[in-house]
Design an enzyme around this catalytic site. Structure first.
Site, mmCIF file in Angstrom:
data_model
loop_
_atom_site.group_PDB
_atom_site.id
_atom_site.type_symbol
_atom_site.label_atom_id
_atom_site.label_comp_id
_atom_site.label_asym_id
_atom_site.label_seq_id
_atom_site.Cartn_x
_atom_site.Cartn_y
_atom_site.Cartn_z
ATOM 1 N N ASP A 22 0.828 -1.213 0.000
ATOM 2 C CA ASP A 22 0.000 0.000 0.000
ATOM 3 C C ASP A 22 0.863 1.263 0.000
ATOM 4 O O ASP A 22 2.000 1.259 0.456
ATOM 5 C CB ASP A 22 -0.910 -0.026 1.240
ATOM 6 C CG ASP A 22 -2.081 0.928 1.107
ATOM 7 O OD1 ASP A 22 -2.354 1.402 -0.013
ATOM 8 O OD2 ASP A 22 -2.731 1.213 2.137
ATOM 9 N N ASN A 24 1.277 3.480 -2.825
ATOM 10 C CA ASN A 24 1.854 3.930 -4.110
ATOM 11 C C ASN A 24 1.368 5.329 -4.483
ATOM 12 O O ASN A 24 2.145 6.167 -4.948
ATOM 13 C CB ASN A 24 1.433 2.987 -5.250
ATOM 14 C CG ASN A 24 2.002 1.595 -5.099
ATOM 15 O OD1 ASN A 24 2.820 1.362 -4.219
ATOM 16 N ND2 ASN A 24 1.558 0.676 -5.945
ATOM 17 N N HIS A 39 2.577 3.447 -8.945
ATOM 18 C CA HIS A 39 2.399 2.015 -9.237
ATOM 19 C C HIS A 39 3.599 1.493 -10.037
ATOM 20 O O HIS A 39 4.076 0.390 -9.804
ATOM 21 C CB HIS A 39 1.108 1.781 -10.030
ATOM 22 C CG HIS A 39 -0.132 2.164 -9.276
ATOM 23 N ND1 HIS A 39 -0.314 1.828 -7.955
ATOM 24 C CD2 HIS A 39 -1.254 2.847 -9.641
ATOM 25 C CE1 HIS A 39 -1.493 2.294 -7.539
ATOM 26 N NE2 HIS A 39 -2.074 2.925 -8.543
ATOM 27 N N ARG A 73 -11.971 2.364 -8.695
ATOM 28 C CA ARG A 73 -11.131 3.566 -8.814
ATOM 29 C C ARG A 73 -11.348 4.217 -10.189
ATOM 30 O O ARG A 73 -11.949 3.605 -11.086
ATOM 31 C CB ARG A 73 -9.661 3.173 -8.648
ATOM 32 C CG ARG A 73 -9.351 2.775 -7.214
ATOM 33 C CD ARG A 73 -7.871 2.662 -6.994
ATOM 34 N NE ARG A 73 -7.605 2.333 -5.607
ATOM 35 C CZ ARG A 73 -6.412 2.348 -5.050
ATOM 36 N NH1 ARG A 73 -5.361 2.699 -5.763
ATOM 37 N NH2 ARG A 73 -6.253 2.034 -3.782
ATOM 38 N N LEU A 133 10.270 -20.942 -4.439
ATOM 39 C CA LEU A 133 9.261 -20.045 -3.868
ATOM 40 C C LEU A 133 7.943 -20.101 -4.637
ATOM 41 O O LEU A 133 7.927 -20.091 -5.870
ATOM 42 C CB LEU A 133 9.809 -18.600 -3.912
ATOM 43 C CG LEU A 133 8.858 -17.479 -3.510
ATOM 44 C CD1 LEU A 133 8.574 -17.521 -2.010
ATOM 45 C CD2 LEU A 133 9.443 -16.110 -3.878
ATOM 46 N N ARG A 196 -5.074 -1.529 8.703
ATOM 47 C CA ARG A 196 -6.308 -2.206 8.258
ATOM 48 C C ARG A 196 -5.962 -3.514 7.561
ATOM 49 O O ARG A 196 -4.860 -3.675 7.054
ATOM 50 C CB ARG A 196 -7.041 -1.351 7.210
ATOM 51 C CG ARG A 196 -7.748 -0.146 7.708
ATOM 52 C CD ARG A 196 -8.659 0.396 6.596
ATOM 53 N NE ARG A 196 -7.925 1.075 5.535
ATOM 54 C CZ ARG A 196 -7.481 2.328 5.586
ATOM 55 N NH1 ARG A 196 -7.684 3.037 6.661
ATOM 56 N NH2 ARG A 196 -6.836 2.875 4.565
ATOM 57 N N GLU A 209 0.911 -13.110 12.567
ATOM 58 C CA GLU A 209 1.482 -11.948 13.227
ATOM 59 C C GLU A 209 1.366 -10.778 12.250
ATOM 60 O O GLU A 209 1.645 -10.930 11.053
ATOM 61 C CB GLU A 209 2.964 -12.189 13.558
ATOM 62 C CG GLU A 209 3.192 -13.275 14.589
ATOM 63 C CD GLU A 209 2.594 -12.932 15.943
ATOM 64 O OE1 GLU A 209 2.595 -11.749 16.316
ATOM 65 O OE2 GLU A 209 2.113 -13.861 16.621
#
Ligand code: IPE
Ligand code: IPE
Ligand code: MG
Length: 253
Positions: A22, A24, A39, A73, A133, A196, A209
């Site tokens: 968050d 950007n 972005h 948006r 990964l 949030r 966590e």
């Protein structure tokens, strides 16, 4: 940097880290630029964090790139961001393959434009044999969408006699989620100083966590990721038990 990485206890790594990328827009605004500029720079952070995760041997990394609500948006931001995300994923396939990274996508694909379906399907296919990964991109994702879809599918299966209502429990419900193939995240990071969850993995984050940082996503780098992991390793995860219980060998309390 090398030092910070070396202080991480590799035997106690979280298996799965989830990130709400968050800030950007605010990062760009501070520089007098438009939101898409933010972005665009956020993509550099994605590259760095994916590479940093692979380097320490993380198993699962989920990145929240676009929420169901983000479709509301302004149109130019939605179009620009969607193109940037899809193009980036497509272009990064050789690097993903080089680093043995397997791509996954979770989200409401019915809302995605047709070109995205094709590009994403190809990227998924081309990285499907990788064993390092697992990179999970949450695109057009929201937790309520996911849970409602799961409940609907359970109801359909009950109606068809494939599932008995008595059989519905945690493990069964989990199989209906978009994340059914992945363990729950143990660490959730949100950047840009917002406290949030914003409709992200509400079910799966039950015992994660939470780590919040003021750094905006375009400034977030490996160093910041490693700091979050070190913070995680200082915490005691109790899962509803008492601290004393955790000190005892299993089965003695
Ligand atoms: C995060 O940055 C990227 C997405 C949500 C797609 P934002 O675009 O939310 O930036 P801020 O929070 O408005 O600064
Ligand atoms: C959450 O960020 C979604 C993503 C990072 C993709 P938002 O910026 O959309 O969330 P709110 O609006 O601040 O809750
Ligand atoms: Mg935001």
């Amino acid at each position: 940097m090398q030092e910070l990485k070396d202080t991480i206890d590799k035997s106690r790594l979280p298996r799965h880290i989830a990130v709400i990328m968050d800030g950007n827009g605010r990062w760009a605004k501070e520089k007098g630029q438009d939101r898409l500029y933010g972005h665009f720079h956020g993509v550099e952070s994605v590259r760095d964090i994916v590479e940093g995760s692979a380097e320490i041997g993380l198993e699962y990394l989920t990145l929240y790139a676009f929420s169901t609500e983000n479709w509301d948006r302004p149109e130019n931001e939605v179009t620009g961001l969607m193109e940037l995300l899809v193009d980036t994923i497509r272009k990064e396939v050789p690097t993903l393959n080089k680093n043995n990274i397997k791509l996954h996508v979770i989200g409401d694909m019915s809302m995605m434009p047709a070109y995205a379906h094709k590009e994403l399907a190809e990227a998924l296919e081309e990285t499907s044999k990788n064993t390092g990964l697992n990179l999970i991109m949450a695109l057009s994702y929201s937790s309520r969408w996911e849970m409602i879809r799961a409940v609907k599918q359970v109801a359909i299966d009950v109606k068809a006699g494939k599932v008995q209502p008595e059989e519905v429990d945690g493990p069964l419900f989990q199989r209906y989620l978009a994340t059914s193939a992945f363990p729950d995240p143990e660490l959730m990071i949100r950047t840009s100083g917002e406290f949030r969850i914003s409709n992200f993995l509400l079910y799966q984050l039950a015992y994660a966590e939470l780590y919040f940082t003021d750094t905006c996503w375009p400034d977030f780098r490996k160093k910041n990721l490693y700091e979050a992991i070190l913070d995680f390793q200082k915490r005691e995860r109790r899962f509803g038990k008492t601290s004393e219980q955790l000190q005892q060998p299993a089965g003695t309390i």
